[in-house]
Design a protein around this motif. Structure first.
Motif, PDB file in Angstrom:
ATOM      1  N   SER A  86      -8.168   2.692   3.523  1.00 10.78           N
ATOM      2  CA  SER A  86      -7.090   2.005   2.788  1.00 10.78           C
ATOM      3  C   SER A  86      -6.366   1.038   3.715  1.00 10.78           C
ATOM      4  O   SER A  86      -6.625   0.986   4.911  1.00 10.78           O
ATOM      5  CB  SER A  86      -6.088   3.031   2.248  1.00 10.78           C
ATOM      6  OG  SER A  86      -5.332   3.549   3.306  1.00 10.78           O
ATOM      7  N   GLY A  87      -5.410   0.302   3.156  1.00  8.81           N
ATOM      8  CA  GLY A  87      -4.656  -0.677   3.956  1.00  8.81           C
ATOM      9  C   GLY A  87      -3.339  -0.123   4.445  1.00  8.81           C
ATOM     10  O   GLY A  87      -2.289  -0.754   4.261  1.00  8.81           O
ATOM     11  N   ALA A 129      10.443   2.678   0.434  1.00 11.54           N
ATOM     12  CA  ALA A 129       9.634   3.299  -0.615  1.00 11.54           C
ATOM     13  C   ALA A 129      10.219   4.653  -1.017  1.00 11.54           C
ATOM     14  O   ALA A 129      10.268   5.011  -2.203  1.00 11.54           O
ATOM     15  CB  ALA A 129       8.186   3.458  -0.146  1.00 11.54           C
ATOM     16  N   ALA A 130      10.689   5.418  -0.032  1.00 11.91           N
ATOM     17  CA  ALA A 130      11.314   6.716  -0.328  1.00 11.91           C
ATOM     18  C   ALA A 130      12.560   6.529  -1.190  1.00 11.91           C
ATOM     19  O   ALA A 130      12.795   7.274  -2.159  1.00 11.91           O
ATOM     20  CB  ALA A 130      11.671   7.432   0.976  1.00 11.91           C
ATOM     21  N   PHE A 131      13.360   5.516  -0.868  1.00 12.09           N
ATOM     22  CA  PHE A 131      14.568   5.218  -1.643  1.00 12.09           C
ATOM     23  C   PHE A 131      14.206   4.830  -3.080  1.00 12.09           C
ATOM     24  O   PHE A 131      14.806   5.309  -4.046  1.00 12.09           O
ATOM     25  CB  PHE A 131      15.347   4.091  -0.961  1.00 12.09           C
ATOM     26  CG  PHE A 131      16.634   3.728  -1.645  1.00 12.09           C
ATOM     27  CD1 PHE A 131      17.774   4.502  -1.440  1.00 12.09           C
ATOM     28  CD2 PHE A 131      16.716   2.643  -2.501  1.00 12.09           C
ATOM     29  CE1 PHE A 131      18.967   4.188  -2.074  1.00 12.09           C
ATOM     30  CE2 PHE A 131      17.895   2.312  -3.142  1.00 12.09           C
ATOM     31  CZ  PHE A 131      19.026   3.095  -2.923  1.00 12.09           C
ATOM     32  N   THR A 146       0.837  -1.209   0.000  1.00 11.59           N
ATOM     33  CA  THR A 146       0.000   0.000   0.000  1.00 11.59           C
ATOM     34  C   THR A 146       0.865   1.248   0.000  1.00 11.59           C
ATOM     35  O   THR A 146       0.597   2.211  -0.736  1.00 11.59           O
ATOM     36  CB  THR A 146      -0.922   0.010   1.242  1.00 11.59           C
ATOM     37  OG1 THR A 146      -1.625  -1.222   1.307  1.00 11.59           O
ATOM     38  CG2 THR A 146      -1.908   1.154   1.177  1.00 11.59           C
ATOM     39  N   ILE A 147       1.910   1.258   0.837  1.00 11.98           N
ATOM     40  CA  ILE A 147       2.809   2.420   0.900  1.00 11.98           C
ATOM     41  C   ILE A 147       3.481   2.649  -0.454  1.00 11.98           C
ATOM     42  O   ILE A 147       3.567   3.786  -0.936  1.00 11.98           O
ATOM     43  CB  ILE A 147       3.851   2.224   2.026  1.00 11.98           C
ATOM     44  CG1 ILE A 147       3.182   2.343   3.397  1.00 11.98           C
ATOM     45  CG2 ILE A 147       4.992   3.236   1.909  1.00 11.98           C
ATOM     46  CD1 ILE A 147       4.053   1.936   4.558  1.00 11.98           C
ATOM     47  N   ASP A 148       3.933   1.572  -1.079  1.00 11.86           N
ATOM     48  CA  ASP A 148       4.573   1.682  -2.401  1.00 11.86           C
ATOM     49  C   ASP A 148       3.617   2.319  -3.407  1.00 11.86           C
ATOM     50  O   ASP A 148       3.995   3.201  -4.191  1.00 11.86           O
ATOM     51  CB  ASP A 148       5.011   0.295  -2.881  1.00 11.86           C
ATOM     52  CG  ASP A 148       5.844   0.364  -4.150  1.00 11.86           C
ATOM     53  OD1 ASP A 148       5.239   0.454  -5.240  1.00 11.86           O
ATOM     54  OD2 ASP A 148       7.090   0.353  -4.063  1.00 11.86           O
ATOM     55  N   ASP A 149       2.357   1.898  -3.384  1.00 16.23           N
ATOM     56  CA  ASP A 149       1.345   2.418  -4.301  1.00 16.23           C
ATOM     57  C   ASP A 149       1.114   3.920  -4.067  1.00 16.23           C
ATOM     58  O   ASP A 149       0.996   4.703  -5.015  1.00 16.23           O
ATOM     59  CB  ASP A 149       0.040   1.640  -4.098  1.00 16.23           C
ATOM     60  CG  ASP A 149      -0.948   1.878  -5.216  1.00 16.23           C
ATOM     61  OD1 ASP A 149      -0.543   1.817  -6.386  1.00 16.23           O
ATOM     62  OD2 ASP A 149      -2.127   2.150  -4.908  1.00 16.23           O
ATOM     63  N   ILE A 150       1.051   4.323  -2.799  1.00 20.13           N
ATOM     64  CA  ILE A 150       0.845   5.744  -2.453  1.00 20.13           C
ATOM     65  C   ILE A 150       2.021   6.578  -2.948  1.00 20.13           C
ATOM     66  O   ILE A 150       1.847   7.651  -3.548  1.00 20.13           O
ATOM     67  CB  ILE A 150       0.660   5.906  -0.923  1.00 20.13           C
ATOM     68  CG1 ILE A 150      -0.662   5.274  -0.472  1.00 20.13           C
ATOM     69  CG2 ILE A 150       0.715   7.369  -0.516  1.00 20.13           C
ATOM     70  CD1 ILE A 150      -0.773   5.069   1.026  1.00 20.13           C
TER      71      ILE A 150
END
Length: 558
Positions: free
Chosen positions: A365-366, A248-250, A218-222
């Motif tokens: 959301s998840g 995800a930031a990287f 979910t974080i990656d998608d956001i």
């Protein structure tokens, strides 16, 4: 002659964590010795005005300090270690825990300036230690903080398993799966598990708790969709969640900044101990983020519970020192509201939307999964360890009762299940579990540097002040009791004086008349004068505006 102790009986005494969420602390008594499990805090409810923290009552521990052999810790959450600095000011015994847990404890002890001379002993998950006559196994389980362990306390009657906050995550972020083998082994080996104490927080949820890895997707998608700044609020202790945000930031070539004292402290400790990997060139100081393009910034912050002074709440209000929310920001609240905090969280989300942010939170959301076991995992724990007796802990009474029913469903007889209250002395023998007494227990309120000096009377006064305000009446008298000046009336939180001049003038007049009568009758005793002032004002004000402010007479003698 030394006192003989019954080795065919073990006692467990909860000082917190039953009938409530938080303040977890348990005592184990065997052969005249005491072992302490955890010492946590609870955050105050709305009616505890001005209170910072709630900690267990340590009276029994202090009275029996010579019998306490040590403290063992299950994990590093505040509701399990937050009261340790206050406890260690009373007793100095060894503290055993995993590396991250003790790293967080050490940070707390430094804050309280009591870190010197403390015996903090690191235990690896899967290891066993001896604390006095107690042998304790540290058994790895999964939770929303790394290095969480269930404990097996060995007794002549069989081991007692204390399954603190846990879940069974089959795909954990760090690859460390719970030690199912050890739990099953304890259940199968002679003489079998005497008792299981298990986390009841999520007992109302059916099925299984989702893996932490789900949040990563979910974080990656956001992050992939966001076009401007990303602000993520989560629990500072959830190192695995922080790692997924960093990853995800990287991946999307963003720099990361941190704000919030607990977030900065925990990240520093986790990086130092090797639990969190962040390339140095990714980190920017929050004061310098205005030099970067908005699409290159991630801000990791505290405030997921809507705490009034937390970083995210300040951003939402527009009074943060370095950053405020603006149109187009993506704000992710990667946490669920702790019971009682729903209103605060809702207010923060509303303020964020009002400032133009795209807010992503658990309800839509998840972005969060729980760290606590749901019903099927709780059944699995019961079936793995096959305890003779069962005591549900870590939940309000509805959770404890539901967990007891769940235990019956998997075959534990009702007579072998005990629902505890704080301060119960729970006795176990091979044949029965029962309450054999009560000790002094409950809550101690921490307000600033004061511990236990705020009680029911002070809270009652604070409640009165918050509801109806205060009237202060100042009168100056000489040694003979003659009134030299006053009465002067000062109010706070009662009425706006400029719009209530008539009310205040009439109140002053009534006090003057009452004091004149006292003077005429040669009454000079201060207590009588004070009660006369209160009586004169109480009746008048209630009849006039139906309010009961606190009335505080002050008499000065010259």
């Amino acid at each position: 002659m030394p006192k003989k102790h019954n080795i065919n009986e073990v006692k467990m005494i909860p000082l917190g964590g039953v009938g409530e969420i938080g303040k977890n602390m348990m005592l184990v008594e065997m052969a005249g010795e005491i072992l302490i499990i955890d010492a946590g805090v609870m955050f105050p409810e709305d009616d505890l005005l001005g209170i910072d923290l709630v900690i267990p009552d340590f009276s029994y521990v202090k009275e029996n300090a010579n019998r306490v052999k040590g403290i063992v810790l299950t994990h590093g959450h505040e509701d399990h270690i937050g009261a340790l600095p206050y406890l260690l000011k009373e007793i100095n015994v060894p503290v055993f825990g995993t590396k991250l847990t003790l790293g967080l404890v050490e940070g707390k002890l430094k804050e309280h300036r009591i870190n010197k001379g403390r015996k903090l002993k690191v235990v690896n998950p899967g290891s066993s230690i001896n604390v006095g006559s107690f042998k304790v196994d540290f058994i790895l389980v999964n939770h929303s903080i790394a290095d969480t362990c269930a404990l097996a306390i060995h007794t002549p009657l069989g081991p007692i398993i204390y399954a603190s906050d846990f879940k069974f995550d089959q795909t954990p972020i760090d690859g460390e799966v719970a030690d199912f083998h050890k739990l099953a082994e304890l259940g199968d080996n002679y003489p079998g598990v005497l008792a299981l104490f298990a986390d009841s927080t999520n007992v109302e949820r059916e099925g299984y708790t989702l893996s932490e890895k789900v949040v990563g997707g979910t974080i990656d998608d956001i992050f992939r969709k966001a076009r401007n700044r990303i602000v993520v609020a989560t629990f500072a202790s959830n190192i695995h969640r922080v790692q997924q945000i960093v990853d995800a930031a990287f991946k999307y070539n963003r720099k990361i900044a941190f704000t919030g004292r607990s977030m900065i402290n925990n990240i520093e400790i986790a990086r130092e101990l090797g639990y969190l990997i962040i390339p140095e060139d990714m980190i920017v100081d929050i004061r310098n983020i205005s030099n970067l393009p908005d699409d290159k910034i991630v801000l990791l912050t505290t405030g997921s519970q809507g705490e009034p002074m937390a970083a995210l709440t300040r951003m939402a209000r527009g009074d943060h020192y370095h950053i405020n929310i603006k149109d187009g920001d993506t704000v992710v609240i990667s946490a669920s509201a702790i019971p009682g905090n729903e209103k605060l969280v809702g207010q923060t989300i509303n303020q964020l939307f009002k400032r133009g942010a795209n807010v992503i939170y658990e309800d839509i959301s998840g972005v969060h999964v729980s760290g606590h076991a749901s019903q099927e995992e709780l059944k699995l724990m019961l079936n793995l360890v096959k305890p003779e007796f069962f005591v549900p802990v870590h939940g309000e009474f509805r959770h404890l009762h539901r967990h007891a029913k769940l235990a019956e469903e998997v075959g534990i007889p009702e007579k072998n299940i005990y629902i505890a209250d704080i301060g119960d002395v729970i006795s176990f023998t091979k044949r029965r579990v029962k309450k054999v007494g009560e000790i002094r227990a409950g809550q101690v309120l921490v307000d600033g540097l004061g511990v236990g000096d705020v009680g029911n009377i002070v809270l009652r006064d604070r409640k009165l002040l918050s509801e109806d305000g205060i009237i202060i009446v100042v009168v100056t008298i000489d040694k003979k009791g003659k009134i030299l000046s006053g009465p002067d009336i000062i109010t706070r939180g009662f009425v706006y004086i400029r719009e209530s001049e008539e009310l205040i003038a009439e109140a002053t007049s009534r006090v003057e008349k009452a004091l004149a009568e006292c003077e005429a009758n040669n009454i000079t005793e201060w207590s009588v004068l004070k009660s006369t002032i209160r009586d004169a004002l109480n009746d008048y004000i209630y009849k006039k505006i139906k309010r009961n402010p606190m009335i505080l007479p002050i008499i000065m003698q010259v």
